[in-house]
Scaffold this active site. Sequence first.
Site, PDB file in Angstrom:
ATOM      1  N   LEU A 256      96.272 -28.460 112.783  1.00  0.00           N
ATOM      2  CA  LEU A 256      95.912 -28.988 114.100  1.00  0.00           C
ATOM      3  C   LEU A 256      95.716 -30.496 114.068  1.00  0.00           C
ATOM      4  O   LEU A 256      96.049 -31.192 115.033  1.00  0.00           O
ATOM      5  CB  LEU A 256      94.635 -28.314 114.613  1.00  0.00           C
ATOM      6  CG  LEU A 256      94.784 -26.940 115.284  1.00  0.00           C
ATOM      7  CD1 LEU A 256      95.320 -25.890 114.312  1.00  0.00           C
ATOM      8  CD2 LEU A 256      93.449 -26.475 115.870  1.00  0.00           C
ATOM      9  N   GLY A 257      95.141 -31.010 113.005  1.00  0.00           N
ATOM     10  CA  GLY A 257      94.887 -32.445 112.936  1.00  0.00           C
ATOM     11  C   GLY A 257      94.261 -32.850 111.624  1.00  0.00           C
ATOM     12  O   GLY A 257      93.876 -32.014 110.809  1.00  0.00           O
ATOM     13  N   GLU A 294      87.929 -34.263 114.753  1.00  0.00           N
ATOM     14  CA  GLU A 294      88.540 -35.254 113.862  1.00  0.00           C
ATOM     15  C   GLU A 294      87.879 -36.625 113.999  1.00  0.00           C
ATOM     16  O   GLU A 294      87.716 -37.347 113.003  1.00  0.00           O
ATOM     17  CB  GLU A 294      90.040 -35.355 114.118  1.00  0.00           C
ATOM     18  CG  GLU A 294      90.824 -34.066 113.868  1.00  0.00           C
ATOM     19  CD  GLU A 294      90.656 -33.508 112.467  1.00  0.00           C
ATOM     20  OE1 GLU A 294      90.213 -34.243 111.560  1.00  0.00           O
ATOM     21  OE2 GLU A 294      90.967 -32.316 112.270  1.00  0.00           O
ATOM     22  N   HIS A 303      82.552 -31.584 107.163  1.00  0.00           N
ATOM     23  CA  HIS A 303      82.481 -30.247 107.733  1.00  0.00           C
ATOM     24  C   HIS A 303      81.060 -29.718 107.542  1.00  0.00           C
ATOM     25  O   HIS A 303      80.401 -30.019 106.539  1.00  0.00           O
ATOM     26  CB  HIS A 303      83.471 -29.308 107.050  1.00  0.00           C
ATOM     27  CG  HIS A 303      84.896 -29.588 107.429  1.00  0.00           C
ATOM     28  ND1 HIS A 303      85.913 -29.683 106.508  1.00  0.00           N
ATOM     29  CD2 HIS A 303      85.471 -29.809 108.645  1.00  0.00           C
ATOM     30  CE1 HIS A 303      87.056 -29.938 107.131  1.00  0.00           C
ATOM     31  NE2 HIS A 303      86.814 -30.025 108.433  1.00  0.00           N
ATOM     32  N   ASP A 352      87.552 -23.676 120.639  1.00  0.00           N
ATOM     33  CA  ASP A 352      87.093 -24.848 121.388  1.00  0.00           C
ATOM     34  C   ASP A 352      85.969 -24.521 122.363  1.00  0.00           C
ATOM     35  O   ASP A 352      85.015 -25.300 122.511  1.00  0.00           O
ATOM     36  CB  ASP A 352      88.261 -25.466 122.161  1.00  0.00           C
ATOM     37  CG  ASP A 352      89.155 -26.322 121.266  1.00  0.00           C
ATOM     38  OD1 ASP A 352      89.062 -26.187 120.028  1.00  0.00           O
ATOM     39  OD2 ASP A 352      89.949 -27.113 121.806  1.00  0.00           O
TER      40      ASP A 352
END
Length: 381
Positions: A256-257, A294, A303, A352
Site C-alpha cells: 500500500l505504501g 505513512e 509501528h 481504515d
Amino acid sequence: MKKLILAFAALSFILTSCSNNENDITSEQSKIDMSDFYVYTNADVDETSKLTATKSPIKSCYTMVNLNRLLKENPGLEKKMYDIEYFTRQFIAGKKPTGTPGGGPGGGTTDPIVDTDGDGTPDSSDLCPNEIGPSYNSGCPDNINDYTLTIPLVINIIEKSPGQVTDAQIDSQIAILNIDFDNRNLNKPDDLKIFTGVDADFDIKFTKHIVNRVSSKKKNWGTRDAMKFSSQGGIDATDTSTYLNIWVCEIGRGILGYAQFPGGPEVTDGVVIGPDYFGETGGNYGHGRTVTHEIGHWLNLRHIWGDGGCSDDDFVSDTPSSDGPNYGCPAYPTVNCNSTDMTMNYMDYVYDDCMYMFTNGQKDRASALFAIGGYRYSFVD
C-alpha cells in the site's frame, strides 16, 4: 571595601548559579536511557511472509523494510538515527517551551476566531470555512487558526494515463490528513474506554503546494525509490527541507505504501502511496488512512507493536505493548502481551474505518522534530 565584598558575593552567586545550571543540564542528559534503542528489525521476513501468504489486499506498509535497506546502503544512517532519537528523548524529558510548533499541551497558541465570511461578526459561522469540503464538514466547528504548524505538500503523481488520480482524490486526501492530525476523525467513539484522554491533536495543518504529474507505462515501481528520480522516469523531489513530498504510483506486490524515517537521504525523503489508497477511493483501505499512517513514519513514529515481540517497543510511553499488527476491525478488547492493544491507532494495520487516533506520546515524538535543533525544524517559519 563594602562594595568590593558585595561585588565578590554577587560574582560568587552568579558562578554558583551557572554551576548549578550546568549540573542540572548534565544530570538531565545523564538520565537519557538509550539502551532499548534499535533500528534494524525482522521486517524483511515479516512483510514478505504476509504478502506471500495472502492473495487479497492486506494493510502492508513497507517502511521498515525500506529502513533496513537504507541502513545497509548508508553506513552513517544508524548513528544519525541514534542522534535524532537521543534529541527526541531529551525533548520529551525536558519542559517544552511555550510556543514550540506542535509542542504538546500548552505548546501552541490559540488565535481568536477570524471574521472569514465578512458578516462583521467573528462567530461559529467562521469556523472551518470550506476547509475540508461538504463531505467532511461534520468535523466542525473547529477554529482553523488553531494550527501551529503548516506542512506544505508536493504531490508527485506518476500515472498510466492523464487524470488517473483525480483532483478530487487529492483534495479528499488532504482533508483526511487535516481531520486525522487534528483529532477529528468521526469514527472515534465518545467513549475510548481505557484510552480516554490519551488521544491527541498534533497541531499540524497540511496544505497543497503543488501537484506534479507525469505519465508512464511502467507497470510497477517497486520499493527502491525509482519513482523519486526523473532520470528513471519518475519525479525528482522538491526541496525536502521545506516540503513533504508524496509520490503516488503503482508500487506492486500488494504494497500500500512506504515512507522514509527522519535521517535518511534528503533526495528521497517523503512518502510513497499506491493510487488505490490515496484519498477517498472506497474499500477497506480506500479512505486515506494509509497516507496518515505513512506520514506518521515520516514524523518518526514506529509501528505500534514495535516490529517485534512483547519486549520490543515503539518508544512511546502511552501505547501498550503488543507482539504484532492487528487486521480488519478487531473486537474490543484485543489482548496481547498482558495488555489491551490500541488497535485503533493509526500506526497499526487495521481497516481504515477502524483506526482513528494518535496518542499524546506519539505527538511528543513528532513535536521533537520541529523543536529548535530538531531534524525537521526547517519546516518552521
